[in-house]
Scaffold this active site. Structure first.
Site, PDB file in Angstrom:
ATOM      1  N   HIS A 107      75.507  30.939  44.814  1.00 40.59           N
ATOM      2  CA  HIS A 107      75.287  30.807  43.373  1.00 40.59           C
ATOM      3  C   HIS A 107      75.645  32.112  42.688  1.00 40.59           C
ATOM      4  O   HIS A 107      75.592  33.181  43.300  1.00 40.59           O
ATOM      5  CB  HIS A 107      73.838  30.428  43.066  1.00 40.59           C
ATOM      6  CG  HIS A 107      72.825  31.373  43.637  1.00 40.59           C
ATOM      7  ND1 HIS A 107      72.435  31.319  44.960  1.00 40.59           N
ATOM      8  CD2 HIS A 107      72.142  32.401  43.083  1.00 40.59           C
ATOM      9  CE1 HIS A 107      71.545  32.271  45.195  1.00 40.59           C
ATOM     10  NE2 HIS A 107      71.357  32.951  44.072  1.00 40.59           N
ATOM     11  N   HIS A 109      74.809  34.388  39.165  1.00 44.51           N
ATOM     12  CA  HIS A 109      73.905  34.592  38.019  1.00 44.51           C
ATOM     13  C   HIS A 109      74.716  34.982  36.786  1.00 44.51           C
ATOM     14  O   HIS A 109      75.621  35.827  36.875  1.00 44.51           O
ATOM     15  CB  HIS A 109      72.944  35.750  38.301  1.00 44.51           C
ATOM     16  CG  HIS A 109      72.018  35.556  39.450  1.00 44.51           C
ATOM     17  ND1 HIS A 109      70.690  35.242  39.288  1.00 44.51           N
ATOM     18  CD2 HIS A 109      72.216  35.651  40.791  1.00 44.51           C
ATOM     19  CE1 HIS A 109      70.111  35.162  40.482  1.00 44.51           C
ATOM     20  NE2 HIS A 109      71.013  35.408  41.408  1.00 44.51           N
TER      21      HIS A 109
END
Ligand code: AMP
Length: 145
Positions: A107, A109
């Site tokens: 992932h 941010h």
């Protein structure tokens, strides 16, 4: 977890992608999901994940998946800027727990920054109000092109 290890398909982001856990979604297509971070380091902190890859981190991921993911990171970051007008945007990604990673599903941010507002620590932000996250997600989603 170190850089080595098996992908755990019960990790929270895998469960969100499968619809087994809730998330405040911003943007979704066949390959990528963007949603609000529930322990935000700043107002508008959001995450972009692959829906198709079992990569735990950047080192694991298929290059074509990474290209699509980062293209959508740029798309969502532009929408965050258009919606929230921050002074800057931090884009971060952690590989392995010694580097700060806590969820082992790749992932990225997106963390908007304002000059007069200190950044909360990674994972130190406290849980956000879901209704407030929904308002932010709608504002950001409205600016996605
Ligand atoms: P990292 O430490 O880089 O692996 O980032 C994981 C991020 O996921 C942290 O910023 C957490 O606040 C966030 N997070 C953990 N659980 C959830 C969840 N259920 N929904 C949204 N964000 C989450």
């Amino acid at each position: 977890m170190s850089l080595d290890g098996a992908y755990d398909d019960q990790n929270i982001f895998a469960r969100i992608v499968r619809g087994e856990a809730p998330a405040v979604k911003i943007y979704e297509d066949h390959a990528v999901l963007a949603f609000m971070d529930v322990f935000p380091q700043s107002r508008g902190h959001c995450l972009v994940v692959s829906k198709t890859s079992r990569a735990r981190n950047l080192l694991d991921v298929e290059p074509e998946v990474l290209c699509k993911l980062m293209t959508d990171v740029q798309r969502v970051a532009r929408a965050v800027v258009a919606a929230l007008n921050p002074d800057g945007v931090v884009i971060t990604q952690f590989n392995g727990s010694p580097a700060g990673q806590t969820v082992f599903h790749l992932h990225v941010h997106i963390i908007p920054r304002w000059i007069d507002q200190p950044l909360k620590g990674h994972g130190q932000g406290g849980i956000a109000d879901v209704d407030a996250l929904k308002v932010l997600a709608e504002q950001i989603a409205a600016k996605i092109s």
